[in-house]
Design a protein around this motif. Structure first.
Motif, PDB file in Angstrom:
ATOM      1  N   THR A 174       0.830  -1.200   0.000  1.00  0.00           N
ATOM      2  CA  THR A 174       0.000   0.000   0.000  1.00  0.00           C
ATOM      3  C   THR A 174       0.866   1.253   0.000  1.00  0.00           C
ATOM      4  O   THR A 174       0.568   2.229  -0.699  1.00  0.00           O
ATOM      5  CB  THR A 174      -0.940   0.002   1.215  1.00  0.00           C
ATOM      6  N   LEU A 257      -5.974  -1.804  -2.990  1.00  0.00           N
ATOM      7  CA  LEU A 257      -5.257  -1.544  -1.756  1.00  0.00           C
ATOM      8  C   LEU A 257      -5.718  -2.513  -0.669  1.00  0.00           C
ATOM      9  O   LEU A 257      -6.575  -3.357  -0.900  1.00  0.00           O
ATOM     10  CB  LEU A 257      -5.497  -0.100  -1.302  1.00  0.00           C
ATOM     11  N   SER A 258      -5.180  -2.353   0.504  1.00  0.00           N
ATOM     12  CA  SER A 258      -5.643  -3.116   1.659  1.00  0.00           C
ATOM     13  C   SER A 258      -7.142  -2.913   1.813  1.00  0.00           C
ATOM     14  O   SER A 258      -7.658  -1.803   1.657  1.00  0.00           O
ATOM     15  CB  SER A 258      -4.921  -2.633   2.922  1.00  0.00           C
ATOM     16  N   ASN A 277      -9.763   3.073  -3.425  1.00  0.00           N
ATOM     17  CA  ASN A 277      -9.591   1.624  -3.437  1.00  0.00           C
ATOM     18  C   ASN A 277     -10.728   0.961  -4.205  1.00  0.00           C
ATOM     19  O   ASN A 277     -11.886   1.366  -4.091  1.00  0.00           O
ATOM     20  CB  ASN A 277      -9.578   1.109  -1.988  1.00  0.00           C
TER      21      ASN A 277
END
Length: 479
Positions: A174, A257-258, A277
């Motif tokens: 990230t 992303l996370s 995201n």
């Protein structure tokens, strides 16, 4: 690129061709068909068999200046490094500033760990293409490898990302996504400017440092003000936040992303962009719209001291715009006025309260009215429910509603445009938006070389030339 260095016409003819004419050096370079080539340490005229990075005449002028190009009139090549420690010192400093491991950087840049280690060694010479991949992965301006301390404009971003990595447990992937996003934002805005696109409309938004009670009320006010500035009719839905950002000159990047992260606002040397995201809750395009609107609240209105270089928001901070009247009255230690204002801004920007109330009250059935609000304004079930609860005089029951809560196809098409399918299959998600079209347009206008365009779009010459016009056509509103 501004310089007081004077070059005679004979030298300009030698550099850019006798056939080029123009009022100044820049205009002659833009019209020139001359191709230059650079390596880690040298700049020269391109000759068949050269393996360095090919550059258009304008690109070489912009990157190195006319004084450096003029050296080619007297010598076979020009020396690029500013000192014996570049570019190794820049790479070493940036990797350290981001708090990353060499193997993690190598994976992201798609080069070997040995190459990453060698990049930090002043005595090593690497292919310029390898160094460019590394620079981009680290958020550096790849144009200035060797020629300047490239971290001058990225130290703050790197330090902020390292702090976030340590404080809120951002994963290395990230961190690198945000670092690369800063490169995309910087490059996209640079190409827009070179192509003569309109200036960033966000500059007319005067930053506002008022977070006083009630914060939600200020968020509503800023939402109404933003809609007026963007010329959005008071009661209308916003058909596409993606298109709005494009028309306003706001880079909107989408990335995997996370799953806990919703989005972020990134400030690159005074220029702001949004990273949203595509994983987690944002897989629902209506929730993604709330995330983008929330980040717009930061981007448009937040002063520098509140935004910092990177402001990362998780889904807890953008969770359905819950009853912020009640939450704000309690003013707990966890209450964040910056996030509260951005949340209030987001929902009022997407769905003006008066229009929402009118839409809902047109139906006798609560479920039908709730669904109508969702479909008209492109907001999620949770957002619509709590927004209606927050509007005076409207109470939505806590009972489960069994109607369809998924976004309609037209909303998916407008907001998820180019996310799943793209004309260049392997293009990283961060570069799938309008960035790719600005690259293609810049190459077509000879502001960058085909070679550079292929590097930016991670593809080969044949694929790029076959897809160039299609890429440009995907974004027909670029000026």
């Amino acid at each position: 690129m501004t310089s007081t260095y004077k070059v005679d016409d004979f030298t300009l003819d030698f550099l850019f061709g006798f056939e080029t004419k123009g009022a100044d050096v820049v205009e002659r370079a833009r019209r020139s068909n001359t191709t230059f080539v650079r390596s880690q340490d040298h700049l020269a005229f391109f000759k068949e068999g050269a393996t360095g990075r090919k550059l258009s005449a304008y690109e070489a002028l912009e990157n190195f200046g006319i004084e450096k190009l003029a050296e080619l009139a007297d010598y076979s090549s020009a020396i690029l490094p500013m000192n014996k420690f570049e570019p190794s010192r820049t790479f070493k400093n940036q990797i350290s500033a981001l708090g990353l491991k060499h193997e993690t950087v190598a994976k992201r840049a798609k080069i070997s760990k040995v190459d990453v280690l060698n990049s930090e060694n002043p005595s090593s010479i690497l292919p310029i293409q390898t160094l460019e991949k590394l620079a981009i992965a680290l958020g550096l301006d790849e144009r200035f490898i060797s020629t300047r301390n490239a971290t001058d404009v990225t130290d703050n971003i790197a330090a902020r990302l390292k702090a976030l990595k340590n404080n809120i447990k951002l994963g290395a992937e990230t961190v690198q996504s945000f670092a690369e996003a800063s490169w995309v934002i910087r490059t996209q805005l640079r190409l827009r400017k070179a192509l003569g696109a309109h200036s960033d409309v966000t500059k007319i938004f005067l930053k506002d440092s008022d977070y006083n009670f009630p914060t939600w009320k200020k968020g509503y006010y800023l939402a109404e003000k933003a809609r007026r500035i963007f010329n959005i009719p008071a009661n209308d839905a916003i058909p596409s936040l993606r298109a709005l950002c494009e028309s306003a000159g706001i880079p909107l990047l989408q990335a995997s992303l996370s799953k806990s992260i919703a989005g972020a606002t990134v400030d690159v040397d005074g220029h702001r962009g949004i990273v949203v995201n595509t994983e987690g809750n944002n897989a629902n395009v209506w929730i993604r719209r709330s995330t983008i609107a929330h980040e717009l609240g930061h981007l448009l209105w937040e002063p520098e001291d509140r935004l910092t270089e990177v402001r990362v928001d998780d889904y807890k901070e953008i969770d359905g715009h819950r009853n912020y009247f009640e939450i704000e009255e309690k003013r707990t230690a966890q209450f964040d006025p910056v996030e509260a204002r951005a949340n209030a801004f987001a929902i009022a920007f997407l769905a003006p309260p008066n229009a929402v109330q009118e839409t809902f009250e047109a139906y006798n059935d609560e479920s039908e009215g709730l669904r109508a609000v969702m479909v008209k304004f492109g907001i999620s079930y949770t957002s619509a429910k709590y927004h209606l609860n927050n509007i005076k005089g409207i109470t939505i029951s806590d009972q489960p509603h069994s109607f369809d809560k998924t976004p309609t196809d037209d909303w998916e098409g407008r907001e998820a445009y180019t996310d799943v399918f793209y004309v260049i299959d392997d293009l990283p998600a961060l570069r799938r938006g309008e960035f790719s079209a600005w690259v293609a347009r810049a190459e077509r206008e000879k502001l960058i070389s085909v070679d550079t365009a292929c590097t930016y779009l991670t593809t080969d010459v044949h694929t790029y030339l076959n897809k160039r016009d299609t890429i440009i056509e995907l974004f027909t509103n670029q000026e």
